[in-house]
Design an enzyme around this catalytic site. Sequence first.
Site, PDB file in Angstrom:
ATOM      1  N   GLU A  70       0.841  -1.197   0.000  1.00  0.00           N
ATOM      2  CA  GLU A  70       0.000   0.000   0.000  1.00  0.00           C
ATOM      3  C   GLU A  70       0.874   1.243   0.000  1.00  0.00           C
ATOM      4  O   GLU A  70       2.097   1.168   0.191  1.00  0.00           O
ATOM      5  CB  GLU A  70      -0.884   0.026   1.259  1.00  0.00           C
ATOM      6  CG  GLU A  70      -1.663  -1.247   1.518  1.00  0.00           C
ATOM      7  CD  GLU A  70      -2.211  -1.283   2.933  1.00  0.00           C
ATOM      8  OE1 GLU A  70      -2.319  -0.217   3.569  1.00  0.00           O
ATOM      9  OE2 GLU A  70      -2.512  -2.385   3.423  1.00  0.00           O
ATOM     10  N   LYS A 107      10.420   3.782   3.635  1.00  0.00           N
ATOM     11  CA  LYS A 107      10.385   5.229   3.470  1.00  0.00           C
ATOM     12  C   LYS A 107      11.196   5.673   2.250  1.00  0.00           C
ATOM     13  O   LYS A 107      12.202   5.056   1.894  1.00  0.00           O
ATOM     14  CB  LYS A 107      10.946   5.920   4.720  1.00  0.00           C
ATOM     15  CG  LYS A 107      10.223   5.560   6.019  1.00  0.00           C
ATOM     16  CD  LYS A 107       8.847   6.150   6.088  1.00  0.00           C
ATOM     17  CE  LYS A 107       8.874   7.633   6.356  1.00  0.00           C
ATOM     18  NZ  LYS A 107       9.288   7.967   7.726  1.00  0.00           N
ATOM     19  N   LYS A 131       2.123   4.744   1.781  1.00  0.00           N
ATOM     20  CA  LYS A 131       2.224   5.343   3.115  1.00  0.00           C
ATOM     21  C   LYS A 131       1.750   6.787   2.994  1.00  0.00           C
ATOM     22  O   LYS A 131       2.517   7.683   2.650  1.00  0.00           O
ATOM     23  CB  LYS A 131       3.641   5.278   3.660  1.00  0.00           C
ATOM     24  CG  LYS A 131       3.713   5.698   5.119  1.00  0.00           C
ATOM     25  CD  LYS A 131       5.096   5.510   5.706  1.00  0.00           C
ATOM     26  CE  LYS A 131       5.088   5.835   7.194  1.00  0.00           C
ATOM     27  NZ  LYS A 131       4.600   7.190   7.481  1.00  0.00           N
ATOM     28  N   CYS A 166      19.112  25.661  36.342  1.00  0.00           N
ATOM     29  CA  CYS A 166      18.978  26.118  34.954  1.00  0.00           C
ATOM     30  C   CYS A 166      17.511  26.189  34.519  1.00  0.00           C
ATOM     31  O   CYS A 166      16.753  25.228  34.679  1.00  0.00           O
ATOM     32  CB  CYS A 166      19.745  25.183  34.031  1.00  0.00           C
ATOM     33  SG  CYS A 166      19.697  25.680  32.302  1.00  0.00           S
ATOM     34  N   LYS A 214       2.570  -5.367   4.187  1.00  0.00           N
ATOM     35  CA  LYS A 214       1.952  -6.157   5.253  1.00  0.00           C
ATOM     36  C   LYS A 214       1.791  -7.595   4.767  1.00  0.00           C
ATOM     37  O   LYS A 214       1.355  -7.818   3.633  1.00  0.00           O
ATOM     38  CB  LYS A 214       0.566  -5.589   5.616  1.00  0.00           C
ATOM     39  CG  LYS A 214       0.602  -4.164   6.141  1.00  0.00           C
ATOM     40  CD  LYS A 214      -0.802  -3.597   6.325  1.00  0.00           C
ATOM     41  CE  LYS A 214      -0.770  -2.140   6.766  1.00  0.00           C
ATOM     42  NZ  LYS A 214      -2.112  -1.526   6.791  1.00  0.00           N
TER      43      LYS A 214
END
Length: 680
Positions: A123, A326, A125, A444, A302
């Site tokens: 599929e 990716k 992304k 700090c 998947k």
Amino acid sequence: MSMKQDPQAQALQALRNEIRKHDQAYYVYDAPLISDAEYDALMQALQKLEVDHPELITPDSPTQRVGGAPLPSFASIRHAVPMLSLGNAFEETDILAFDKRVSEGLRNDGLLGLADEVEYNCELKLDGLAIGIRYENGVLTHAATRGDGQTGEDVTSNIRTIASVPLRLQGENLPAVLEVRGEVLMNRQDFLTLNRQQDARGEKVFVNPRNAAAGSLRQLDPRITAKRPLRFFAYGWGDISDFTSPLPLTHADMLAWFSQLGFPLAQERRVVKGAQGLLEFYRHVSHVRASLPYEIDGVVYKVNQLASQRALGFVSRAPRFAVAHKFPAEEVSTQLLGIEVQVGRTGAITPVARLQPVFVGGVTVTNATLHNEDEIRRKDVRIGDTVIVRRAGDVIPEVVRPLPELRPADASEFVMVTECPVCGSAIERLPDEAISRCSGGLFCGAQRKQSLLHAASRKALDIEGLGEKIIDQLVEQGWVHSLADLYRLSVEKVMGLERMGRKSAENLVNALEKSKQVELSRLIYALGIRHVGETTARDLARYFGSLAALGQATEEDLLKVPEVGPAVSGSIRRFFAEPHNQEVVADLLQVGLQPKQVEKSSNDTLAGKTFVLTGTLPTWSRDEAGKLIIDAGGKVSGSVSKKTSYVVAGDDAGSKLEKARQLGVNVIDEDELRKILGLS
């Protein structure tokens, strides 16, 4: 007369069914059956009938997509099934390794033949906002964002305004509960049109379609969301219950079923076999990516067979049966105008590049991380250089490298500051570490919220009711600058915080008062000294007996404490040598903290033994058991290794118990631990 016999009710139902049919043709199949004008006429006819017969209006009517009154805030919804993230892959070797892991796992379970390849559903992304939409008996009831995976924001009113989300599912024999998951996004062209409209009205323009979609969906006023061109695409599911029909056997068939129910699906999807099939799909999508109407940042693989998905299961917060492949990060060049440093919540000093604004990865970037001083030297980045900047998805932009051939004559090298730009404390960097840090942990301002949250935690001062939201308000109001300031708060002052009544304020002030009588080990831990965790704090308390003795200890003294090495002893000395920290510690004692003095324990029953606690014990909490072990001279660890002496397992023990068995570590229960401790 029943509704079925009422001619007006029948006309309404017929119109609604007709409109739903056209919605499905347009949004799901991208094949409209009628013109926009004809569709508008149907909607106008339905609206007129509902105006004449308001008693017949139902929540799932197509007219009910326009949002109602603004919400004061988003409520929370707990997901019946967690919404997990996916693991990421970037290189072809990552995909080959993923396929190998899946194949071996399924062969071990007898679900894949030796010569067979795994079947995958591939599929897109989608680059939007993940949403879970719950239907009960076919009618939309709730919708929630992913949130932290366990709990999300209730965006039901806004989701109802999205035309591609069915308010009622198509078909018969539907599950009593069906949660469909997918992505809310905005097409590129719709995004450009929206930004032109925003600009013309003098309103904020969005940096990219993803931010526009997320911002539109998270409007407290659903009427604003209704005007935004949002779309929804389904790709998964959560809870499914009370369904008499058998579910499909594959992921691809589940998606096909969703399409029949009325959900739109991204059209670029494919069932393939083996790693080569995955890589071919990736290359195909890379080629057509620019022509897609919406943004994507990769593809998702998947395992197709649902039985195989169940067998593979999950690891941590991600499924073993799926991975996101990716796309490479986008890179552009721009000029490095300067380098500043930021102080993180834990005191880490991070050099930040100030850049000539440049559009990369869907946003305009003006700052980018340079990680640390060594990275600047290694890359030979200089102020004035033309540099390559990279950004992918939500990842913080980073400077990849300079272009030395374009370096100006006046380019200058970066020099790390020696004092914290926030509090003026000394900046330290240990020889074996890459990160420089501010030494003023208790003082700090950049570390203030984090240090207060740590000090208030259950294993430190255990200040009940002092959570992150209250600490945020106390710091932002300027009422609390250090840990000691907490003990100067009055009931009346605390009542000035948002959503804080007198009873809650009294409870918090009482909790602060109670925490003054604190065990020395807890106070040492609460100080947030670097490298000093809960166990080391107990060892220090047992050895020195008082905070004053610890503060005056030399490194030689500290090295005599069991398990304290040069890194820990050096960190402790630097902490107490910092004047700002000395002031805060003195201030804590002045406002009434009275750490309980302890004597060095003579009980060394478990000296040299390391224990790991897992699961739910019958009568002790893990904290109680851990304290007894430590009081007897033993050590408690959070992970199992070959050096572990015992794993104490209770009910619902998880992966630690399995690892102990694999390594041959002794596994005991609470009764056996009692015998070792001499308590039975």
